[in-house]
Design a protein around this motif. Structure first.
Motif, PDB file in Angstrom:
ATOM      1  N   LEU A  74      54.058  27.256  43.476  1.00 16.64           N
ATOM      2  CA  LEU A  74      54.425  28.628  43.808  1.00 16.64           C
ATOM      3  C   LEU A  74      53.328  29.564  43.323  1.00 16.64           C
ATOM      4  CD1 LEU A  74      58.252  28.675  43.028  1.00 16.64           C
ATOM      5  CD2 LEU A  74      57.071  28.171  45.182  1.00 16.64           C
ATOM      6  N   SER A  75      52.631  30.177  44.271  1.00 15.38           N
ATOM      7  CA  SER A  75      51.554  31.106  43.962  1.00 15.38           C
ATOM      8  C   SER A  75      52.012  32.519  44.297  1.00 15.38           C
ATOM      9  CB  SER A  75      50.286  30.721  44.721  1.00 15.38           C
ATOM     10  OG  SER A  75      49.182  31.488  44.300  1.00 15.38           O
ATOM     11  N   SER A  76      51.109  33.380  44.696  1.00 13.10           N
ATOM     12  CA  SER A  76      51.445  34.790  44.872  1.00 13.10           C
ATOM     13  C   SER A  76      50.509  35.459  45.860  1.00 13.10           C
ATOM     14  CB  SER A  76      51.349  35.500  43.522  1.00 13.10           C
ATOM     15  OG  SER A  76      51.402  36.899  43.667  1.00 13.10           O
ATOM     16  N   LYS A  77      51.016  36.487  46.539  1.00 14.61           N
ATOM     17  CA  LYS A  77      50.147  37.277  47.416  1.00 14.61           C
ATOM     18  C   LYS A  77      49.165  38.111  46.610  1.00 14.61           C
ATOM     19  CE  LYS A  77      51.843  41.731  47.214  1.00 14.61           C
ATOM     20  NZ  LYS A  77      53.191  41.731  46.840  1.00 14.61           N
ATOM     21  N   ALA A  78      49.319  38.095  45.271  1.00 16.56           N
ATOM     22  CA  ALA A  78      48.386  38.833  44.409  1.00 16.56           C
ATOM     23  C   ALA A  78      46.972  38.289  44.504  1.00 16.56           C
ATOM     24  CB  ALA A  78      48.866  38.777  42.955  1.00 16.56           C
ATOM     25  N   VAL A  79      46.790  37.117  45.094  1.00 16.65           N
ATOM     26  CA  VAL A  79      45.453  36.531  45.207  1.00 16.65           C
ATOM     27  C   VAL A  79      44.630  37.207  46.300  1.00 16.65           C
ATOM     28  CG1 VAL A  79      46.319  34.303  44.404  1.00 16.65           C
ATOM     29  CG2 VAL A  79      46.118  34.707  46.862  1.00 16.65           C
ATOM     30  N   TYR A  80      45.271  37.876  47.269  1.00 16.81           N
ATOM     31  CA  TYR A  80      44.561  38.421  48.418  1.00 16.81           C
ATOM     32  C   TYR A  80      43.781  39.688  48.068  1.00 16.81           C
ATOM     33  CZ  TYR A  80      47.351  35.327  51.416  1.00 16.81           C
ATOM     34  OH  TYR A  80      47.921  34.228  52.020  1.00 16.81           O
ATOM     35  N   VAL A  81      42.607  39.840  48.685  1.00 13.80           N
ATOM     36  CA  VAL A  81      41.828  41.072  48.544  1.00 13.80           C
ATOM     37  C   VAL A  81      41.612  41.694  49.914  1.00 13.80           C
ATOM     38  CG1 VAL A  81      40.648  40.341  46.444  1.00 13.80           C
ATOM     39  CG2 VAL A  81      39.630  39.793  48.659  1.00 13.80           C
ATOM     40  N   ASP A  82      41.512  43.026  49.921  1.00 10.67           N
ATOM     41  CA  ASP A  82      41.237  43.730  51.171  1.00 10.67           C
ATOM     42  C   ASP A  82      39.730  43.767  51.408  1.00 10.67           C
ATOM     43  OD1 ASP A  82      40.136  45.703  49.551  1.00 10.67           O
ATOM     44  OD2 ASP A  82      41.668  47.214  49.979  1.00 10.67           O
ATOM     45  N   PRO A  83      39.269  44.353  52.511  1.00 13.20           N
ATOM     46  CA  PRO A  83      37.823  44.360  52.796  1.00 13.20           C
ATOM     47  C   PRO A  83      36.968  44.989  51.703  1.00 13.20           C
ATOM     48  CG  PRO A  83      39.054  44.896  54.784  1.00 13.20           C
ATOM     49  CD  PRO A  83      40.049  44.863  53.665  1.00 13.20           C
ATOM     50  N   ALA A  84      37.568  45.847  50.870  1.00 12.93           N
ATOM     51  CA  ALA A  84      36.813  46.471  49.781  1.00 12.93           C
ATOM     52  C   ALA A  84      36.907  45.667  48.490  1.00 12.93           C
ATOM     53  CB  ALA A  84      37.328  47.889  49.544  1.00 12.93           C
ATOM     54  N   GLY A  85      37.617  44.553  48.528  1.00 10.53           N
ATOM     55  CA  GLY A  85      37.752  43.714  47.345  1.00 10.53           C
ATOM     56  C   GLY A  85      38.900  44.092  46.425  1.00 10.53           C
ATOM     57  N   ASN A  86      39.745  45.033  46.858  1.00  8.51           N
ATOM     58  CA  ASN A  86      40.877  45.446  46.029  1.00  8.51           C
ATOM     59  C   ASN A  86      42.078  44.525  46.247  1.00  8.51           C
ATOM     60  OD1 ASN A  86      39.543  47.782  44.968  1.00  8.51           O
ATOM     61  ND2 ASN A  86      39.892  48.794  46.939  1.00  8.51           N
ATOM     62  N   HIS A  87      42.890  44.382  45.197  1.00  5.03           N
ATOM     63  CA  HIS A  87      44.080  43.532  45.249  1.00  5.03           C
ATOM     64  C   HIS A  87      45.244  44.297  44.645  1.00  5.03           C
ATOM     65  CE1 HIS A  87      43.299  42.725  40.936  1.00  5.03           C
ATOM     66  NE2 HIS A  87      42.034  42.665  41.301  1.00  5.03           N
ATOM     67  N   VAL A  88      46.434  43.707  44.640  1.00  7.04           N
ATOM     68  CA  VAL A  88      47.622  44.464  44.236  1.00  7.04           C
ATOM     69  C   VAL A  88      47.620  44.844  42.760  1.00  7.04           C
ATOM     70  CG1 VAL A  88      49.067  43.535  46.071  1.00  7.04           C
ATOM     71  CG2 VAL A  88      48.977  42.354  43.862  1.00  7.04           C
TER      72      VAL A  88
END
Length: 323
Positions: free
Chosen positions: A69-83
């Motif tokens: 079980l991981s998390s969507k917190a791993v994703y970054v937007d085009p600017a490299g920002n995450h939640v």
């Protein structure tokens, strides 16, 4: 089921005949004792770091299907920002599993910058192992027994008979919700189709904050004024945990293509958590006590100060500009 204390064993699982094995996730001998005989399905809900993942590797050859079980917190937007970054991320389309992620790292895993980076490192260790490990990336999880029940901010206001709910940015912000029972259904699908893959887990709908508040109020039979604040509202007034604009939405197409069927929408699955929260509060076990995160959303002082200076709209919707 394993854990440090049997008191957290869900009563329905015990009634169904499930067995609880006392074991600390990071205790190597205890982990070996639990997995020594192999398993048809292993679900790891406490894999936070690469070291955690590598503890599992010697045991995976005897596991038919494994889930991390991981998390969507791993994703970054085009600017490299995450939640968890200082600047909120901006995702203009549903986030798919191939979306870029944070770089794997070894910062303290329970810190804003370390949480996602450590999850990525753990994912890599398991996915590169050659074993049938499915990584499930969930979003804002809700369900009975939640450690941080965000929806309590609305349930408590209703129990306190607050006459209004204040929502920043007109309540249009959204952060995809994930019912625990929907993730459980996805795990069941994965158990029948072992493989190395990444799957998003989220509810079939993606309600924004206004819709979440409305669902909970209707379920508890409460009517309140909706104070939908504009962008010039005083800082902190109407804050809520789902305030991403545009709404952060996960694509679940890959899960659906695998044959997964959601248990229900947010409105269909949230009653279990709401009933639990009401029961806990009635028993004097107030959720979120001592948690600064939740206490921030339960501070009524800004609302009381605001209502002392103007009239609220009639019950229903009402956009209120800030002066």
């Amino acid at each position: 089921m394993t854990g440090r204390t049997q008191q957290k064993m869900p009563a329905d699982l015990a009634a169904a005949g499930a067995r609880f094995l006392v074991a600390d996730r990071r205790d190597g001998p205890a982990l070996a004792g639990v997995l020594g005989g192999g398993a048809d399905l292993l679900v790891d809900a406490a894999c936070y770091t690469e070291a955690d993942a590598r503890q599992l590797l010697p045991h995976l050859s005897a596991v038919t299907s494994a889930v991390m079980l991981s998390s969507k917190a791993v994703y970054v937007d085009p600017a490299g920002n995450h939640v968890n970054s200082v600047v909120p991320p901006r995702f203009d389309a549903p986030v798919v599993e191939s979306n870029p992620t944070m770089n794997p790292g070894a910062r303290v895993y329970d810190s804003p910058l370390g949480y996602g980076a450590n999850k990525v490192a753990a994912e890599h260790a398991l996915l590169d192992s050659g074993y049938p490990v499915t990584v499930i990336r969930a979003s804002k999880v809700h369900g009975e027994g939640a450690a941080r029940p965000r929806e309590w901010m609305f349930v408590k206001r209703i129990l306190d008979r607050r006459p209004a709910v204040f929502l920043a940015h007109e309540g249009q912000g959204g952060d995809h919700t994930t019912a625990a029972v929907n993730t459980a259904a996805l795990v069941e699908t994965v158990a029948a189709a072992p493989g190395a893959r990444i799957l998003n887990s989220a509810d079939p709908d993606a309600p924004n904050a206004r819709q979440i508040a409305g669902v909970i109020a209707r379920y508890l039979g409460h009517e309140w004024n909706e104070v939908l604040l504009d962008d010039a509202a005083p800082a902190g007034l109407g804050d809520h945990p789902w305030d991403y604009r545009p709404p952060l939405v996960l694509s679940t197409k890959a899960s659906l293509d695998l044959g997964y069927e959601p248990v229900g929408t947010f409105a269909q699955t949230i009653p279990g958590q709401v009933d639990w929260l009401v029961k806990e509060a009635a028993a004097g076990r107030v959720p979120g006590t001592g948690d600064p995160f939740l206490e921030h959303y339960l501070d009524y002082s800004r609302e009381d100060a605001f209502t002392g200076t103007r009239d609220l709209p009639a019950k229903g919707a009402g956009a209120v500009p800030a002066e």
